[in-house]
Design an enzyme around this catalytic site. Structure first.
Site, PDB file in Angstrom:
ATOM      1  N   GLU A  13       5.283   0.573   3.555  1.00 56.47           N
ATOM      2  CA  GLU A  13       4.136  -0.225   3.104  1.00 56.47           C
ATOM      3  C   GLU A  13       4.664  -1.471   2.393  1.00 56.47           C
ATOM      4  O   GLU A  13       5.575  -1.371   1.584  1.00 56.47           O
ATOM      5  CB  GLU A  13       3.212   0.564   2.174  1.00 56.47           C
ATOM      6  N   TYR A 121      -5.005  -3.879   3.952  1.00 54.94           N
ATOM      7  CA  TYR A 121      -5.996  -3.887   2.876  1.00 54.94           C
ATOM      8  C   TYR A 121      -5.552  -4.716   1.685  1.00 54.94           C
ATOM      9  O   TYR A 121      -4.414  -5.153   1.593  1.00 54.94           O
ATOM     10  CB  TYR A 121      -6.310  -2.452   2.449  1.00 54.94           C
ATOM     11  N   ASP A 123      -4.492  -4.784  -1.972  1.00 57.37           N
ATOM     12  CA  ASP A 123      -3.992  -3.889  -3.002  1.00 57.37           C
ATOM     13  C   ASP A 123      -3.686  -4.736  -4.233  1.00 57.37           C
ATOM     14  O   ASP A 123      -2.764  -5.549  -4.227  1.00 57.37           O
ATOM     15  CB  ASP A 123      -2.729  -3.174  -2.515  1.00 57.37           C
ATOM     16  N   SER A 130       0.275  -1.164   5.511  1.00 57.00           N
ATOM     17  CA  SER A 130       0.918   0.149   5.520  1.00 57.00           C
ATOM     18  C   SER A 130       1.127   0.533   6.968  1.00 57.00           C
ATOM     19  O   SER A 130       0.159   0.750   7.704  1.00 57.00           O
ATOM     20  CB  SER A 130       0.039   1.196   4.842  1.00 57.00           C
ATOM     21  N   HIS A 184       7.293  -0.125  -0.210  1.00 57.75           N
ATOM     22  CA  HIS A 184       7.512   1.294  -0.449  1.00 57.75           C
ATOM     23  C   HIS A 184       7.813   2.018   0.853  1.00 57.75           C
ATOM     24  O   HIS A 184       7.148   1.792   1.857  1.00 57.75           O
ATOM     25  CB  HIS A 184       6.278   1.921  -1.095  1.00 57.75           C
ATOM     26  N   ASN A 186       8.009   5.690   2.722  1.00 55.08           N
ATOM     27  CA  ASN A 186       7.430   7.029   2.605  1.00 55.08           C
ATOM     28  C   ASN A 186       8.106   7.956   3.589  1.00 55.08           C
ATOM     29  O   ASN A 186       8.250   7.623   4.768  1.00 55.08           O
ATOM     30  CB  ASN A 186       5.932   6.979   2.907  1.00 55.08           C
ATOM     31  N   ARG A 268       5.363  14.111   0.084  1.00 53.38           N
ATOM     32  CA  ARG A 268       5.705  12.783   0.572  1.00 53.38           C
ATOM     33  C   ARG A 268       6.606  12.134  -0.468  1.00 53.38           C
ATOM     34  O   ARG A 268       6.204  11.964  -1.615  1.00 53.38           O
ATOM     35  CB  ARG A 268       4.443  11.932   0.764  1.00 53.38           C
TER      36      ARG A 268
END
Lengths: 546, 63
Positions: A13, A121, A123, A130, A184, A186, A268
């Site tokens: 992301e 989106y 944020d 993402s 980030h 994941n 996660r």
């Protein structure tokens, strides 16, 4: 699938920096919404404008097993619906939901699901992409690059609308004035791995990882208080060893634990200390080496050699590593040894290489992209570490901080500039400008000065299509094929609104490795009509996951 | 600028590669020549008023 593998459900992301062209004071929240609205309206013709469904989001859940009280949480952590603390849903069954009354189409879109399975989106004050769930490092690179194209196209589309601003987008992580925003990673990890082992294994690894994949930064200190260069965009913003928060007191190991999957089986791992990368090999090594380390923890537990790498002061070490361009500084280990970042990375590389060879045993190497990439990641990792030790400049095609330092040093030499020269800071910022005509990175690509792993055609396809081997396939295809019938979606569910049905129907996708093309491709092809698709799904539980 | 094929990446050929491992410095000189021509292209795209561009680049914090 072979036993030896970098194969893992993962995604990246990215929060992008943004600037109004000619209007640096423009409101970033408004601009972020404008970008996403432009893309939702103009950038994905024929696809559903499905909203994001927050039902299963729980950002306050902590991997250490407790839950932060909502009243104690910093408001910026509340990324889900604050009115509704994520109830546990039925994992396997299509469930019904009351259809809300008719709602006016919102003027701006803050959240959209893309036909490639990604979420796009607003944020905080940044547009965020993402990526869809992928399973290999190369696919992580591909759908990360696709995100850049989504953002760039958003700004191009917006600029064509009368009265709308021109917005420049930057794939970096700091403004050099105290603000940082994240990239980030994941990784889905088996919950059976003790969290203490993850902390022990990942901390020295992540602290030293910038030597192979840092994006480089002009300025030292959160506000660039000192002139100079460093390996990482993020290191000066790391302030804790382990913690839940992502916006302040940022930790090396983030404990946010929303698996978006069956939480009894998976956690996660949310890695927040990495840099946004332009160089594809840097992204590839970043996620490839991390995925391999997680494989080792799942299969073999924490080896002694890695447990012994515990750092005396990991937070300080993160900054020491980032500020040491010579790669010779020794970090204090808890057991009294002193090792360089390269030595620590070499230890990880050797332990993992040996573990992979051992696990492969006499097994015939079946043609498997994940197995090929496992071997490739290990070979490149060892090679880059050797060359960083001998002649760091030789890594300028692959290691981003080296590539950036190379042009900065050349400019310093030619123009006699000190590290506080604005032109160097401008070069650093423009390095990651998404507009090819303004991007420094694009100049390096044009000169064939950096290695590429994916082609422009592949990236263009990844903008429009999801990965085929995760549930992102079902999500992306549903958005693309049934534009009028997808009311909302999240990582682990799609909510259909079928004409004539008495209620909304929620299709869970609890397993990230279900809903793949192999699982549902034929089913989707057989049902151009979403009504008959849902009738089929509800007739044969458990949902699309058969 | 055709991307290298994924399966043809080893070893990593560079235009300035010598066959024997060069002492640190000689390979570096060849690379300097390459980067100097790159600098001219960078000059063309770099913001003309670098100082005000850098000063105006202010972001809100994120995650």
């Amino acid at each position: 699938m072979g036993v030896v593998t970098v194969r893992r459900v993962m995604g990246i992301e990215t929060e992008y920096g943004l600037l109004g062209v000619g209007n640096p004071a423009a409101n970033p929240m408004v601009m972020s919404a404008q970008l996403i609205t432009a893309y939702a309206n103009e950038g994905m013709p024929g696809s559903a404008r499905a909203r994001w469904d927050y039902q299963d989001e729980d950002p306050l859940r902590d991997a250490r097993g407790f839950r932060l009280d909502r009243a104690e949480a910093d408001p910026s952590l509340l990324t889900d619906d604050p009115q509704r603390p994520a109830p546990e849903g039925d994992l396997h069954r299509v469930t019904l939901r009351r259809r809300p009354g008719p709602q006016p189409e919102p003027a701006t879109v803050a959240n959209v699901i893309l036909p490639n399975g990604a979420r796009y989106y607003v944020d905080h004050a940044h547009p965020e992409y993402s990526s869809p769930e992928v399973t290999t490092p190369r696919d992580a690179v591909l759908w990360d690059r696709a995100g850049e194209q989504v953002l760039l196209r958003s700004s191009r589309l917006l600029a064509q609308i009368a009265g709308m601003p021109e917005i420049a987008l930057y794939k970096n992580n700091t403004d050099g004035k105290g603000a940082s925003y994240g990239t980030h990673e994941n990784y889905l990890v088996e919950r059976a791995v003790p969290f203490e082992d993850i902390v022990a294994a990942l901390t020295p690894f992540l602290v030293t990882r910038p030597v192979i994949c840092g994006a480089g930064r002009v300025g030292r200190g959160q506000r660039s208080e000192a002139g100079g260069y460093q390996l990482s965009q993020r290191a000066d913003f790391i302030e804790a060893e382990v913690g839940l928060e992502t916006t302040l007191r940022r930790p090396i190991i983030n404990t946010r634990d929303e698996p978006h999957a069956e939480s009894s089986r998976y956690r996660r791992l949310h890695v927040i200390v990495g840099d946004a990368n332009q160089l594809e090999v840097s992204t590839y090594l970043k996620v490839g080496t991390t995925a391999l380390l997680l494989w080792l923890l799942e299969r073999r537990g924490l080896p002694m050699e890695l447990a012994a790498l515990r750092l005396a002061d990991p937070v300080r070490a993160a900054q020491e590593v980032s500020h040491d361009l010579t790669l010779t500084r020794r970090l204090d280990l808890e057991d009294g040894r002193r090792m360089t970042a390269l030595e620590i990375q070499r230890t990880y590389c050797e332990v993992l290489t040996e573990a992979v060879q051992h696990a492969a045993g006499g097994e015939a190497a079946a043609p498997d992209p994940a197995a090929e990439q496992t071997a490739d990641v290990l070979a490149r990792w060892a090679d880059v570490l050797t060359r960083l030790g001998d002649d760091p400049a030789s890594c300028a095609r692959e290691v981003e901080w080296v590539a950036k330092l190379r042009v900065l040093e050349a400019m310093r030499r030619r123009d006699g500039l000190g590290w506080d020269a604005p032109r160097l800071a401008a070069l650093d910022l423009q390095w990651s400008d998404l507009r090819p005509e303004r991007s420094i990175y694009s100049r390096l690509v044009a000169a064939d000065a950096v290695e590429r792993l994916v082609s422009e055609d592949e990236v263009a396809a990844a903008v429009l299509h999801p990965p085929q081997d995760t549930r992102a396939y079902f999500r992306g295809e549903a958005v693309r094929r049934y534009p009028g019938a997808v009311a909302a979606a999240s990582w682990d569910a799609i909510i259909f609104d079928i004409d004539g049905a008495p209620a909304l129907q929620r299709v869970p996708m609890t397993d990230p490795l279900r809903g793949t093309r192999a699982h549902v491709g034929e089913l989707l092809d057989a049902h151009p009509d979403p009504g008959t698709l849902l009738a089929t799904l509800t007739a044969r539980p458990p949902g699309p996951q058969t | 600028m055709s991307p290298r094929q994924f399966d043809q990446r080893h070893p990593h050929p560079r235009p300035d590669d010598d066959s024997a491992p060069p002492p640190a410095g000689s390979g570096a000189q060849a690379r300097d020549t390459e980067v100097d021509s790159l600098l001219e292209e960078i000059d063309d795209v770099l913001e003309t008023n670098a100082e005000s561009f850098v000063r105006g680049f202010v972001q809100k914090g994120g995650q």
